[in-house]
Design a protein around this motif. Structure first.
Motif, mmCIF file in Angstrom:
data_model
loop_
_atom_site.group_PDB
_atom_site.id
_atom_site.type_symbol
_atom_site.label_atom_id
_atom_site.label_comp_id
_atom_site.label_asym_id
_atom_site.label_seq_id
_atom_site.Cartn_x
_atom_site.Cartn_y
_atom_site.Cartn_z
ATOM 1 N N ALA A 189 0.800 -1.227 0.000
ATOM 2 C CA ALA A 189 0.000 0.000 0.000
ATOM 3 C C ALA A 189 0.833 1.278 0.000
ATOM 4 O O ALA A 189 0.287 2.355 -0.194
ATOM 5 C CB ALA A 189 -0.942 0.016 1.204
ATOM 6 N N SER A 190 2.121 1.192 0.223
ATOM 7 C CA SER A 190 2.975 2.380 0.194
ATOM 8 C C SER A 190 4.425 1.957 0.023
ATOM 9 O O SER A 190 4.739 0.767 0.027
ATOM 10 C CB SER A 190 2.812 3.210 1.473
ATOM 11 O OG SER A 190 3.331 2.507 2.585
ATOM 12 N N CYS A 191 5.284 2.941 -0.128
ATOM 13 C CA CYS A 191 6.721 2.697 -0.247
ATOM 14 C C CYS A 191 7.432 3.171 1.017
ATOM 15 O O CYS A 191 6.866 3.929 1.807
ATOM 16 C CB CYS A 191 7.285 3.453 -1.448
ATOM 17 S SG CYS A 191 6.763 2.812 -3.052
ATOM 18 N N PRO A 192 8.658 2.760 1.213
ATOM 19 C CA PRO A 192 9.431 3.294 2.338
ATOM 20 C C PRO A 192 9.649 4.799 2.178
ATOM 21 O O PRO A 192 9.525 5.356 1.085
ATOM 22 C CB PRO A 192 10.762 2.537 2.247
ATOM 23 C CG PRO A 192 10.446 1.306 1.470
ATOM 24 C CD PRO A 192 9.406 1.710 0.485
ATOM 25 N N LYS A 193 9.979 5.430 3.262
ATOM 26 C CA LYS A 193 10.237 6.871 3.264
ATOM 27 C C LYS A 193 11.244 7.245 2.176
ATOM 28 O O LYS A 193 12.267 6.588 2.008
ATOM 29 C CB LYS A 193 10.787 7.288 4.633
ATOM 30 C CG LYS A 193 11.080 8.782 4.776
ATOM 31 C CD LYS A 193 11.591 9.086 6.178
ATOM 32 C CE LYS A 193 11.996 10.552 6.282
ATOM 33 N NZ LYS A 193 10.843 11.467 6.102
ATOM 34 N N GLY A 194 10.905 8.271 1.435
ATOM 35 C CA GLY A 194 11.797 8.758 0.386
ATOM 36 C C GLY A 194 11.561 8.141 -0.976
ATOM 37 O O GLY A 194 12.137 8.605 -1.970
ATOM 38 N N GLY B 60 6.843 6.568 2.238
ATOM 39 C CA GLY B 60 6.747 7.065 0.878
ATOM 40 C C GLY B 60 5.361 6.823 0.319
ATOM 41 O O GLY B 60 4.420 6.515 1.054
ATOM 42 N N GLY B 61 5.237 6.940 -0.981
ATOM 43 C CA GLY B 61 3.907 6.881 -1.561
ATOM 44 C C GLY B 61 3.740 5.921 -2.715
ATOM 45 O O GLY B 61 4.696 5.594 -3.423
ATOM 46 N N ILE B 62 2.507 5.468 -2.863
ATOM 47 C CA ILE B 62 2.039 4.814 -4.085
ATOM 48 C C ILE B 62 0.843 5.639 -4.545
ATOM 49 O O ILE B 62 -0.145 5.763 -3.817
ATOM 50 C CB ILE B 62 1.625 3.352 -3.857
ATOM 51 C CG1 ILE B 62 2.836 2.503 -3.459
ATOM 52 C CG2 ILE B 62 0.988 2.781 -5.127
ATOM 53 C CD1 ILE B 62 2.499 1.035 -3.195
ATOM 54 N N SER B 63 0.941 6.240 -5.708
ATOM 55 C CA SER B 63 -0.123 7.127 -6.174
ATOM 56 C C SER B 63 -1.039 6.416 -7.164
ATOM 57 O O SER B 63 -0.594 5.620 -7.986
ATOM 58 C CB SER B 63 0.463 8.389 -6.819
ATOM 59 O OG SER B 63 1.419 8.058 -7.817
ATOM 60 N N LEU B 64 -2.319 6.725 -7.041
ATOM 61 C CA LEU B 64 -3.342 6.195 -7.944
ATOM 62 C C LEU B 64 -3.620 7.204 -9.045
ATOM 63 O O LEU B 64 -4.031 8.330 -8.784
ATOM 64 C CB LEU B 64 -4.632 5.904 -7.180
ATOM 65 C CG LEU B 64 -5.836 5.507 -8.042
ATOM 66 C CD1 LEU B 64 -5.591 4.167 -8.723
ATOM 67 C CD2 LEU B 64 -7.103 5.458 -7.214
#
Length: 356
Positions: A104-109, A264-268
């Protein structure tokens, strides 16, 4: 004149079927209208497909959690549970519940851009930008789009992007039966494999709609669920519920928060419309200035060569392996609904002209 209008109407109806106006039955009766050497017929694009008998035995229903099949309201969305209801089955749509197996997300950075609902005629412009800027991304494809645009899917694969399954008809999976879920995933997997020769492991539930029943079926079929923790809401562009400036502001805020964010992020995002592709192209340099752009496999502690069920040494390799971090997000919808509405209005207009 009437003969001309009737011929035009027939063409529009056929085009509407291709772009998503589906019959009730999802039996394999549809022959893709392209030159790709398909080995069999498929369900009509965006129809709810019927399961192949041999696929039934792939899932042991006796071990699947007995979560109820959720009910949809008149508008097609899930009926909201009464206040005080318990989240017994880790339902993401209502409770933002995630399991360790959900990416659901990535590590910081780090940041993984992902794009849903393609491939489409608008996708090539995004592919061109990614190639020119040496960026790899993850695409979750719809089965009905794959059989319409196999060359675009093949290009994605050849250029080193990751491909995941996004079902056949883009339904809320918790509202479907076990057999329907199997059919949604397996028909899409079959179409993808016929084009690129391998079967994806990654899958994204439409609208992020997943619970433990769906998770178990997904796992037994060999898939890994991928959600997101940042939604551009580009799917609202078609209804004018948002605009490009608002989305650009959100992306800039995500970039500005890179230092203080704990993950970090995973963007839709989506590559099903021209507006969505334009937004994606503008967002990428902003995100790249603040984050290390990654593939979903990297955020899920997987090697890029391990994202397909068939092992192959010919796949591009990723850099470092990282661990997933879960984070809540918002729900999403699909701009294909607006495309279908436009086609239907055109059909109705021609009918009126024909019989006046």
């Amino acid at each position: 004149m009437k003969a001309f209008l009737l011929l035009t109407l027939t063409g529009l109806v056929a085009l509407d079927t291709v772009s998503g106006q589906a019959p009730v039955s999802g039996a394999p009766i549809y022959v893709p209208q392209n030159n790709f050497p398909w080995k069999n017929k498929f369900p009509t694009p965006l129809s709810v497909p019927e399961i192949k008998p041999e696929w039934i035995k792939l899932v042991d229903n006796s071990t699947v959690p007995q979560a109820p099949v959720n009910v949809k309201g008149p508008d097609g969305s899930l009926l909201v549970p009464p206040p005080g209801s318990n989240d017994t089955y880790c339902h993401w749509s209502f409770y933002q519940c995630l399991k360790p197996t959900d990416i659901a997300s990535c590590p910081k950075g780090d940041w993984a851009p992902t794009y849903d609902d393609g491939p489409s005629p608008f996708s090539a412009k995004l592919y061109d930008y990614l190639k020119e800027n040496n960026i790899k991304a993850t695409f979750f494809v719809i089965g009905g789009q794959v059989i319409q645009y196999p060359d675009l899917l093949k290009r994605l694969y050849n250029e080193g992007h990751e491909i995941g399954v996004h079902t056949w008809s883009h339904q809320l999976l918790t509202s479907q039966t076990n057999e329907q879920i199997i059919a949604e995933l397996k028909w899409t997997e079959l179409a993808v494999k016929q084009v690129i020769g391998v079967s994806p492991k990654l899958m994204r539930p439409p609208y992020g709609d997943i619970d433990d029943r769906v998770r178990d079926i997904v796992k037994q079929l060999g898939f890994i669920p991928v959600i997101w923790n940042h939604d551009t809401f580009d799917w609202k562009l078609a209804s004018a519920a948002t605009d490009a400036a608002t989305i650009e502001t959100s992306v800039k805020e995500w970039a500005a928060n890179a230092t203080s964010a704990t993950v970090g992020g995973i963007s839709l995002e989506h590559d099903i419309s021209e507006a969505g592709v334009e937004i994606a192209i503008k967002a990428l340099p902003v995100l790249k200035s603040a984050y290390n752009l990654k593939l979903v496999s990297e955020c899920g502690h997987m090697s890029h060569s391990d994202i397909y069920k068939e092992q192959t040494s010919q796949l591009p390799t990723s850099s470092s392996r990282v661990s997933p971090n879960a984070g809540p997000s918002s729900d999403a919808m699909d701009s294909l609904m607006f495309m279908r509405t436009g086609m239907m209005l055109a059909t109705i207009a021609l009918l009126v002209m024909l019989f006046l």
